[in-house]
Scaffold this motif. Structure first.
Motif, short mmCIF file in Angstrom:
data_model
loop_
_atom_site.label_atom_id
_atom_site.label_comp_id
_atom_site.label_asym_id
_atom_site.label_seq_id
_atom_site.Cartn_x
_atom_site.Cartn_y
_atom_site.Cartn_z
N GLY A 180 -6.64 -9.96 10.38
CA GLY A 180 -7.95 -8.43 9.93
C GLY A 180 -8.43 -7.65 10.55
O GLY A 180 -8.52 -6.41 10.11
N ASP A 181 -7.32 -8.10 12.22
CA ASP A 181 -8.53 -6.69 13.04
C ASP A 181 -7.42 -5.73 12.98
O ASP A 181 -6.16 -6.59 11.89
N ARG A 183 -8.21 -0.36 5.12
CA ARG A 183 -8.37 -0.92 3.52
C ARG A 183 -7.87 0.12 2.18
O ARG A 183 -7.92 1.46 2.80
N MET A 184 -7.42 0.18 1.66
CA MET A 184 -6.22 0.81 0.98
C MET A 184 -8.06 0.71 -0.46
O MET A 184 -7.98 2.43 -1.06
N GLU A 244 -1.98 -2.71 -4.84
CA GLU A 244 -2.27 -3.20 -4.15
C GLU A 244 -0.83 -3.54 -2.97
O GLU A 244 -1.55 -3.97 -1.96
N ASP A 245 -0.67 -4.81 -3.64
CA ASP A 245 0.89 -5.16 -3.20
C ASP A 245 1.80 -4.13 -1.99
O ASP A 245 1.57 -4.21 -1.00
N VAL A 246 1.90 -3.13 -2.85
CA VAL A 246 2.26 -2.15 -1.99
C VAL A 246 1.66 -1.85 -0.83
O VAL A 246 2.23 -1.25 0.26
N PRO A 260 -4.96 5.34 7.31
CA PRO A 260 -6.31 5.86 6.66
C PRO A 260 -6.02 5.17 5.17
O PRO A 260 -4.86 5.95 4.78
N THR A 261 -6.95 5.48 4.56
CA THR A 261 -6.48 4.91 3.12
C THR A 261 -6.13 5.37 1.72
O THR A 261 -5.35 5.45 1.10
#
Lengths: 266, 286, 284
Positions: A230-231, A235-236, C108-110, C120-121
């Motif tokens: 997790g480090d 996040r998407m 989400e998998d990609v 970055p997001t």
């Protein structure tokens, strides 16, 4: 054979509930369960019923679809009702041979049935409106304070999400192996309990072998895509509260307060 | 042993969205001693069809008859039927579970309630037939290579002495050498024991080489049921269904389109060689 | 310019007993030296058990050499500090489409790889979009992987690797479990990446018709490179390939058989059109 389980599945549509933050939905489900157990009188249940009805309406999931999911637990509910109906001691209102129904039993059975149905429908709404991915993200975020105590919160969430992803695959696999062994003359529904247990060996051994193979394949694939715990992960889809989520929290607190008030005051 | 589909349809409930029809009015007679190739795009109903042959699935409409008995009849002895119609699933090595190769092959015959001697004899025969040598019989099936596992799994079905052998893509994932070994073996059993074979395959080259008849499925229906030469005449129709003809058929067709005197029906390399040699005739040493 | 290089690579699988002592040793890769240049499309062929997959897993530091060395973009895979860099440089797509998709929604998998890399997001979303578009799976971004066909799942896996912006993609038998249309989809996607994005492709397979477009082919046998060269050069060796449990496309085989019968046909014909042209010349 095993594919027709709709309970706990995600139902894809667009609704306020679908859009709201998974943390709100998780907390909401928890509060709703508390409300169910706090309820002592008809008003408490009425409050829960109203809340449930509003949520079902907001979720935009067809009621038919939801009830279909309940079919798979009809047996459990019947069992609970029967047990409570006949096993509760008290004032006998009807008896036949050794079976006795008491007034208390009737009340208890009704209460348990309502609780159980409400409980399952309520948590079902959460899983119907939240993707498993969001669910695990929400859980990870809600549990993150425990990271202070070195609890493997990220790992648990990742494990949950992988388990959810592989359940349908393993179910399909079970079906396939069962058929393949039946084609070799195996039978899974004959004989006494020991014979039946034995007949599961040709099913379970290949299933375990396959599960381990999949696990090692997946671990390799995750490593190849630079997974290292997790480090340092970004996040998407980071969780961010919207105004509506704060409003929802407010409503939930009011619900809890109301149910407690109903119990104390009435 | 006769096997006949009469007006068979099969529907199943798919998650959320009502019923799907996997088989749609199938009429099919499996004749004795014939090598069938069963082809169709993924999802065309091939696997559903063959699972009706040994009673793993039952039609939602219509009937499957075997030697004068309707398979939906309660009195049908399913074990006996499944030993007579041997079904080898896709990736059959995933069903291996016993401690040794030999014991695994015994599983089918043992379920038939044969004597211990008979079981052993059949297992030995079957293992020899698929070319698994004796020094491997006491090994764990999980220690074998992929191709060997596949052959052990096929032996597990052969040991039941089926009259009809049905194989769902028996060569998937194998290299060309392994593929030829298995198909040659099956073809040999077909020739020697007059065993009826139903082979599901995605390789047009393989069905062209081995099958006596080809059954083509699309969207749950049987579109063609004919000898290979006739079936591969319909190249355009096959392509519309996401299928094709063997590459050599295309080559010969192109030559024919250019006006060369090519016999219409060429589906194997050997035929093509003869045809081209005939065509080029005297110019051999040009 | 060289991107991946192996020098006398050897890999042994070591079997150990309960105490952890060596119990047996199988040499899967036995002295392989090869060199892959930037932008090349390389195919590695071989029968089951020829060592091709073991070799492939060395190229992005999933397995490590017993002897010899592997260099990826100038970095030695034995250097523990470089592992993550190497895995970002050389991405890998595996054989079984079900066992490499982690998330339950395609997009989400990609995004999984970029998340692990700490991107970055906002940029993750950009990468997910461009990758899914590159393999033609953009319209399925919200779908559950379980609902996709085998070929589509493999394209999602390829997108998952592209999103990490690798210089090289290793495809380890990506088509072995697919039907013919799925195989075509995957090979088309791989070729497009090589043509358009100039990504280096290393394709491991035992299907001969998939390698005719490769720049160079290596044929493996018993852990060694048995044949190498352009497809035309390799497909000349029809008998050797058969002995290695491989075969050649039907056109090549037909041309070969005709040559044996005395027709004047050149070596290593790979395409139908070539053969037809030659036959027309002979007939004229």
């Amino acid at each position: 054979m095993l594919k027709d389980i709709t309970l706990g599945q995600y139902y894809q549509t667009d609704s306020i509930l679908h859009r709201s933050d998974p943390r709100v939905k998780l907390t909401g489900t928890l509060i709703y369960i508390v409300v169910l157990f706090v309820a002592q009188n008809i008003w408490g249940y009425a409050l829960a019923a109203v809340f449930l009805a509003v949520m079902i309406a907001l979720s935009k999931v067809p009621v038919k679809f939801m009830l279909k999911g309940m079919r798979s637990i009809a047996f459990l509910i019947t069992l609970t009702v029967v047990f409570n109906l006949f096993m509760t001691p008290g004032e006998v209102i009807w008896s036949f041979y050794k079976l006795k129904i008491t007034a208390e039993g009737l009340k208890m059975a009704a209460r348990m049935a309502i609780r159980l149905i409400f409980l399952i429908m309520g948590s079902n709404i959460m899983t119907l409106t939240t993707t498993p991915g969001e669910l695990t993200d929400g859980l990870e975020s809600l549990l993150s304070p425990f990271k202070v105590f070195h609890a493997p919160v990220h790992e648990i969430a990742m494990m949950m999400s992988i388990a959810l992803r592989f359940i349908p695959i393993l179910m399909e696999e079970t079906d396939k192996i069962m058929k393949a062994q039946m084609a070799r003359g195996a039978s899974f529904d004959e004989g006494n309990i020991i014979e039946r247990a034995k007949s599961l060996v040709p099913l379970l051994v290949p299933l375990f072998v396959s599960a381990f193979r999949r696990a090692s394949d997946l671990a390799l694939a995750m490593e190849a895509r630079c997974y290292r715990g997790g480090d340092k992960r970004t996040r998407m889809k980071p969780l961010r509260y919207k105004v509506s989520d704060y409003v929802a929290y407010g409503v939930l607190i009011m619900l809890l307060a109301a149910s407690i008030a109903l119990r104390i005051c009435l | 042993m006769s096997l006949e589909f009469r007006n068979v349809s099969y529907e199943y409930e798919s998650a959320g969205s009502g019923y799907s029809r996997a088989l749609d009015n199938i009429d099919l007679k499996i004749e004795d001693g014939v090598f069938y190739g069963l082809i169709g795009h993924t999802g065309s109903g091939k696997s559903t069809l063959v699972q009706h042959m040994n009673g793993l699935l039952h039609p939602t409409q219509g009937e499957v008859w075997c030697d004068g008995v309707n398979l939906a009849d309660k009195s049908v002895n399913m074990r006996l039927l499944r030993s007579q119609v041997g079904l080898v699933f896709q990736y059959p090595e995933h069903q291996l579970f016993e401690t040794t190769v030999f014991n695994d092959v015994c599983f089918g015959p043992r379920n038939m309630g044969l004597t211990e001697d008979e079981i052993k004899m059949r297992a030995e025969d079957a293992l020899k037939q698929v070319g698994i040598s004796e020094d491997m019989w006491k090994l764990s099936p999980f220690d074998l290579s992929g191709g060997q596992k596949r052959r052990v799994a096929i032996a597990g079905v052969l040991a039941m002495h089926p009259k009809i052998l049905v194989l769902d893509e028996p060569t998937a994932g194998l290299d060309p050498g392994g593929r030829d070994d298995i198909l040659d073996q099956i073809s040999f059993l077909h020739e020697k024991n007059k065993m009826t074979v139903v082979l599901i395959s995605h390789s047009m080259e393989d069905v062209a080489k081995y099958a006596d008849r080809i059954v083509v499925m699309n969207k749950g229906r049987i579109i063609y049921n004919d000898v290979p030469m006739q079936v591969f005449e319909h190249v355009e129709e096959l392509e519309e269904m996401g299928l094709s003809a063997p590459q050599v058929t295309y080559i010969m067709k192109k030559l024919r389109d250019k006006g060369y005197p090519i016999d219409k029906s060429v589906i194997t390399i050997d035929e093509a060689v003869e045809e081209i040699m005939r065509m080029t005739g005297g110019k051999m040493h040009a | 310019m060289s991107l991946i290089k192996t020098e006398e690579l050897v890999h042994d699988y070591i079997r150990r007993d309960e105490e952890g002592n060596e119990d047996g040793r199988i040499r899967a890769v036995d002295g392989v030296s090869l060199n892959v240049n930037r932008g090349e499309f390389i195919a590695i062929l071989g029968s089951n058990g020829s060592g091709k997959s073991t070799l492939a897993k060395h190229l992005n530091a999933i397995l490590f050499p017993t002897e010899g060395s592997v260099w990826v973009d100038g970095k030695n895979t034995m250097d523990p500090d470089e592992i993550w860099d190497i895995r970002e440089t050389a991405g890998m797509v595996f054989q079984n489409p079900d066992n490499q998709i982690i998330a339950q929604v395609v997009e989400e998998d990609v995004g999984f790889g970029p998340e692990n890399m700490g991107i970055p997001t906002k940029e993750i979303w950009e990468r997910v979009e461009e990758s899914l578009k590159a393999v033609g799976m953009w319209e399925y971004r919200k779908a559950s992987p379980g609902r996709l066909s085998g070929g589509q799942k493999q394209r999602v896996s390829i997108a998952g690797v592209i999103a990490m912006h690798p210089k090289c993609i290793i495809l380890d038998e990506p088509t072995a479990m697919l039907d013919p249309s799925g195989r075509r989809e995957v090979i088309r996607a791989a070729r497009a990446l090589n043509d358009v994005e100039k990504v280096t492709i290393i394709l491991i397979t035992h299907y001969m018709d998939e390698v005719i477009y490769a720049d160079r082919v290596f044929v493996m046998d018993k852990g060694r490179v048995a044949l190498k060269g352009t497809p035309v050069e390799v497909f000349k060796h029809v008998e050797e390939l058969k002995a290695l449990h491989l075969d050649v496309p039907q056109v090549t085989l037909l041309a070969y058989e005709l040559r044996k019968r005395g027709l004047d046909i050149p070596d290593g014909i790979l395409h139908m059109e070539e053969l037809i042209e030659v036959l027309e010349k002979i007939c004229r």
